[in-house]
Design a protein around this motif. Structure first.
Motif, PDB file in Angstrom:
ATOM      1  N   ALA A 137      58.288  45.020  28.045  1.00 23.19           N
ATOM      2  CA  ALA A 137      59.487  44.931  28.885  1.00 23.19           C
ATOM      3  C   ALA A 137      60.713  45.285  28.060  1.00 23.19           C
ATOM      4  CB  ALA A 137      59.630  43.529  29.469  1.00 23.19           C
ATOM      5  N   PHE A 138      61.702  45.886  28.729  1.00 21.04           N
ATOM      6  CA  PHE A 138      62.932  46.275  28.058  1.00 21.04           C
ATOM      7  C   PHE A 138      64.053  46.282  29.081  1.00 21.04           C
ATOM      8  CE2 PHE A 138      66.090  49.487  26.925  1.00 21.04           C
ATOM      9  CZ  PHE A 138      66.448  49.064  25.656  1.00 21.04           C
ATOM     10  N   GLY A 139      65.252  45.810  28.685  1.00 19.68           N
ATOM     11  CA  GLY A 139      66.366  45.856  29.621  1.00 19.68           C
ATOM     12  C   GLY A 139      67.632  45.224  29.101  1.00 19.68           C
ATOM     13  N   LEU A 140      68.676  45.290  29.941  1.00 20.78           N
ATOM     14  CA  LEU A 140      69.992  44.699  29.665  1.00 20.78           C
ATOM     15  C   LEU A 140      70.251  43.629  30.713  1.00 20.78           C
ATOM     16  CD1 LEU A 140      72.802  44.642  28.268  1.00 20.78           C
ATOM     17  CD2 LEU A 140      73.503  46.446  29.857  1.00 20.78           C
ATOM     18  N   ASN A 141      70.605  42.424  30.250  1.00 15.21           N
ATOM     19  CA  ASN A 141      70.732  41.293  31.157  1.00 15.21           C
ATOM     20  C   ASN A 141      71.951  40.444  30.798  1.00 15.21           C
ATOM     21  OD1 ASN A 141      67.831  41.896  31.900  1.00 15.21           O
ATOM     22  ND2 ASN A 141      67.549  41.142  29.812  1.00 15.21           N
ATOM     23  N   ASN A 142      72.606  39.901  31.839  1.00 17.43           N
ATOM     24  CA  ASN A 142      73.651  38.895  31.630  1.00 17.43           C
ATOM     25  C   ASN A 142      73.020  37.514  31.751  1.00 17.43           C
ATOM     26  OD1 ASN A 142      75.956  40.616  31.326  1.00 17.43           O
ATOM     27  ND2 ASN A 142      75.889  40.997  33.525  1.00 17.43           N
ATOM     28  N   ILE A 143      73.299  36.641  30.791  1.00 15.78           N
ATOM     29  CA  ILE A 143      72.685  35.316  30.788  1.00 15.78           C
ATOM     30  C   ILE A 143      73.732  34.196  30.862  1.00 15.78           C
ATOM     31  CG2 ILE A 143      70.615  36.081  29.585  1.00 15.78           C
ATOM     32  CD1 ILE A 143      71.818  35.021  26.988  1.00 15.78           C
ATOM     33  N   GLY A 144      75.000  34.546  31.080  1.00 16.60           N
ATOM     34  CA  GLY A 144      76.049  33.538  31.217  1.00 16.60           C
ATOM     35  C   GLY A 144      77.398  34.198  31.414  1.00 16.60           C
TER      36      GLY A 144
END
Length: 469
Positions: A137-144
Motif C-alpha cells: 500500500a502507498f498513499g498520502l493521508n491526513n491524520i489530524g
C-alpha cells in the motif's frame, strides 16, 4: 534571532521624553520569550490533534486494529492489508465543521469553521501468489488538523496587571492600564497533520498476518493571536498615562517532520474472532517555529509607539512508543469490534542539537509530573444486509479519549460516529461516515484573566471510494 524596531515618542514639552518603545520591549519581551520558548504544551500539541483516517474505520469509532481490511489499515494495523483480495484505488474526501460557543463576562459569542479537503489518496497492490497473501500500500493521508477559532470582546473591570514603566524627567514610574477598559481577543489556528505512507501486509501462517508501514509525517500549524484593549470611557486621561489603546499581534508558523514505523500483527483465533496488535515505534520530530510579535501603544493625542520582535527556532520532540490492541467478533451479519490504545504522554521529551540536555530539564520534568499515560477505549458495531448486486452495512462507533493531565479531567472527550457502506462485489465500495466530538473548556490568559467558557462542537463528514482494479 530577535529583531527590534523602536519609535520614540516626544511629548509636547521639549525636555520630557517618554521612551515607550523600550517600555513595550521590557514589559513584554518576557511574554514573547514564553511564547517562543519550547514548552511542555508545545511538545504535547504535536500529538494531541492526531485522530487517524479512514471513513469506515472512524465510523467504527477507531476500533479497527483487529480488522484493518482496507487501505486505511496502513495507519491502524498494516497486518490487515494482507486480507485485501484485489488491487484498489482509494479516495477520501472530508468536510470539517467546527463551532465554538463562548461565554465571556456573561456575554455569548459564536464562531465557526468549514473546511473541505481531499483527506486521503492512495492504493493497494495485491501481489499474485500461489499461496498466502502479500499486499503493498502507498498513499498520502491526513491524520489530524488544527482547526480552531475564538473571538470575544467586552467591557471589563477585572485587573490584568498591564502596566508600562514610563520615564519622565529621568524618573521611571510604572503606570497601569489594567482595568475598566474594553477588551477584545481573537485566536485562530489552522493546519494539517499529513503523512506519506508505504506499507505491506503478509500472511505468514494460515491464521496470522504481519505488516509494517513507514510513514513520513508532516505537521503544519498556522496560529495567530490578537489582543486589543481600549480606554473607551476615557478613564486614563492624565499625562503621561493618557492611554487610548494597546494592541498585541502574535503569529506562529510551525513545521515539524518525522519518520514513524508501525508494526502490526493480526490473528484469526476462530473463523469469527480476530485479534489485532500494533505498535508505533519511538521517533523524532524535527520542529521549526517562526514567531512574529507586534505591539502598539497609542495615547489620547494619537501619538504611538510600536515594537516588532521576530524569532526563528529549531528543536526536537521525541515521541515514545504507542500500543493499540483490538478484538473483533462476527455473528452472522453483526460485527462487534473494540480496541484499546495506550499513549505514553508522560514520556514525550524535548531535545535540541544546539542546546544541551539541561536546557530542557525543567520542561521535561513538567511533562513527567503533569502528564500521564492514557488508555483510549474505542467501540464499533456493524450490521450487514445482503442484496442481489451489493451488500450494505450500517455502522456505529464510540470513542472515549481520556485526559492526558494527571490532575483534573477537563479535557476528556467522547466521539460518537455512524455511517454506512455499500459494497458492489468489491468492484466499487462507497463508505460514508460522520463523527462528532464535543468538549467543554475553561481557558484564560494574562490579558483576559477572567477567562472564557468554551463549548466546542466538531463534526467531520467523510466519504470514501474504493475502486477495484
Amino acid at each position: 534571532m530577535l529583531a527590534e524596531e523602536d519609535n520614540f515618542i516626544f511629548s509636547n514639552s521639549s525636555n520630557i521624553i517618554t521612551k515607550v518603545s523600550k517600555i513595550l520591549y521590557y514589559s513584554y519581551c518576557i511574554f514573547f520569550f514564553q511564547l517562543q520558548g519550547q514548552t511542555s504544551s508545545d511538545a504535547i500539541r504535536l500529538f494531541e490533534k492526531e485522530k487517524g483516517f479512514g471513513t469506515y474505520a472512524l465510523g467504527l469509532g477507531g476500533a479497527y486494529s483487529a480488522l484493518s481490511n482496507d487501505y486505511s489499515g496502513i495507519y491502524w494495523n498494516p497486518a490487515g492489508l494482507s486480507s485485501i483480495k484485489k488491487s484498489t484505488l482509494n479516495i477520501e474526501f472530508n468536510n470539517n465543521y467546527v463551532t465554538n460557543n463562548i461565554n465571556f463576562l456573561n456575554n455569548s459569542f459564536n464562531t465557526s469553521i468549514i473546511d473541505n479537503y481531499l483527506n486521503s489518496l492512495g492504493g493497494t497492490y495485491s501481489v499474485p501468489t500461489t499461496r498466502g497473501s502479500l499486499v503493498f500500500a502507498f498513499g498520502l493521508n491526513n491524520i489530524g488538523d488544527y482547526n480552531y477559532n475564538s473571538n470575544f470582546s467586552g467591557f471589563s473591570n477585572i485587573n490584568n496587571n498591564l502596566f508600562f514603566p514610563i520615564t519622565v524627567d529621568n524618573n521611571e514610574i510604572d503606570y497601569f492600564f489594567n482595568e475598566n477598559v474594553f477588551r477584545e481577543e481573537k485566536i485562530s489556528s489552522s493546519g494539517k497533520i499529513s503523512q506519506i505512507s508505504f506499507g505491506f501486509g503478509i500472511l505468514i501462517s494460515e491464521k496470522t498476518s504481519f505488516g509494517v508501514s513507514i510513514n513520513s509525517i508532516n505537521n503544519q500549524e498556522n496560529y495567530t493571536f490578537r489582543f486589543d484593549q481600549n480606554d473607551q470611557s476615557d478613564n486614563f486621561n492624565i499625562f503621561p498615562s493618557d492611554f487610548l489603546s494597546y494592541s498585541l499581534d502574535q503569529s506562529l508558523q510551525l513545521r515539524a517532520k518525522g519518520n514513524r514505523i508501525t508494526i502490526g500483527l493480526l490473528t484469526k483465533i476462530t473463523s469469527n474472532l480476530n485479534t489485532g496488535f500494533n505498535i508505533n515505534l519511538p521517533f523524532t520530530y524535527n520542529v521549526n517555529e517562526k514567531h512574529l510579535l507586534k505591539e502598539n501603544l497609542t495615547f489620547d493625542d494619537n501619538s504611538f509607539s510600536d515594537t516588532t520582535l521576530i524569532g526563528n527556532y529549531n528543536y526536537k520532540v521525541i515521541a515514545p512508543y504507542n500500543l493499540d490492541y483490538g478484538i473483533s467478533f462476527r455473528i452472522k451479519s453483526l460485527l462487534l469490534s473494540t480496541s484499546f490504545k495506550l499513549q505514553n504522554w508522560s514520556n514525550i521529551r524535548l531535545n535540541s542539537d544546539s542546546n544541551s540536555e539541561e536546557y530542557f530539564i525543567e520542561e521535561n520534568l513538567t511533562i513527567s509530573n503533569d502528564y500521564q499515560s492514557t488508555l483510549q477505549l474505542n467501540l464499533g458495531l456493524s450490521y450487514s444486509i445482503k442484496f442481489n448486486n451489493f451488500n450494505t452495512s450500517f455502522i456505529l462507533g464510540h470513542s472515549h479519549i481520556p485526559s492526558y493531565y494527571k490532575f483534573g479531567h477537563s479535557k476528556d472527550q467522547n466521539m460518537i460516529s455512524g455511517g454506512f457502506s455499500l459494497n458492489f462485489k468489491d468492484e466499487l465500495i462507497i463508505n460514508f461516515s460522520t463523527n462528532h466530538t464535543h468538549s467543554k473548556l475553561f481557558t484564560s490568559d494574562r490579558y483576559t484573566p477572567s477567562g472564557i467558557e468554551e463549548s466546542i462542537e466538531k463534526t467531520i463528514y467523510s466519504i470514501n471510494l474504493i475502486i477495484g482494479i
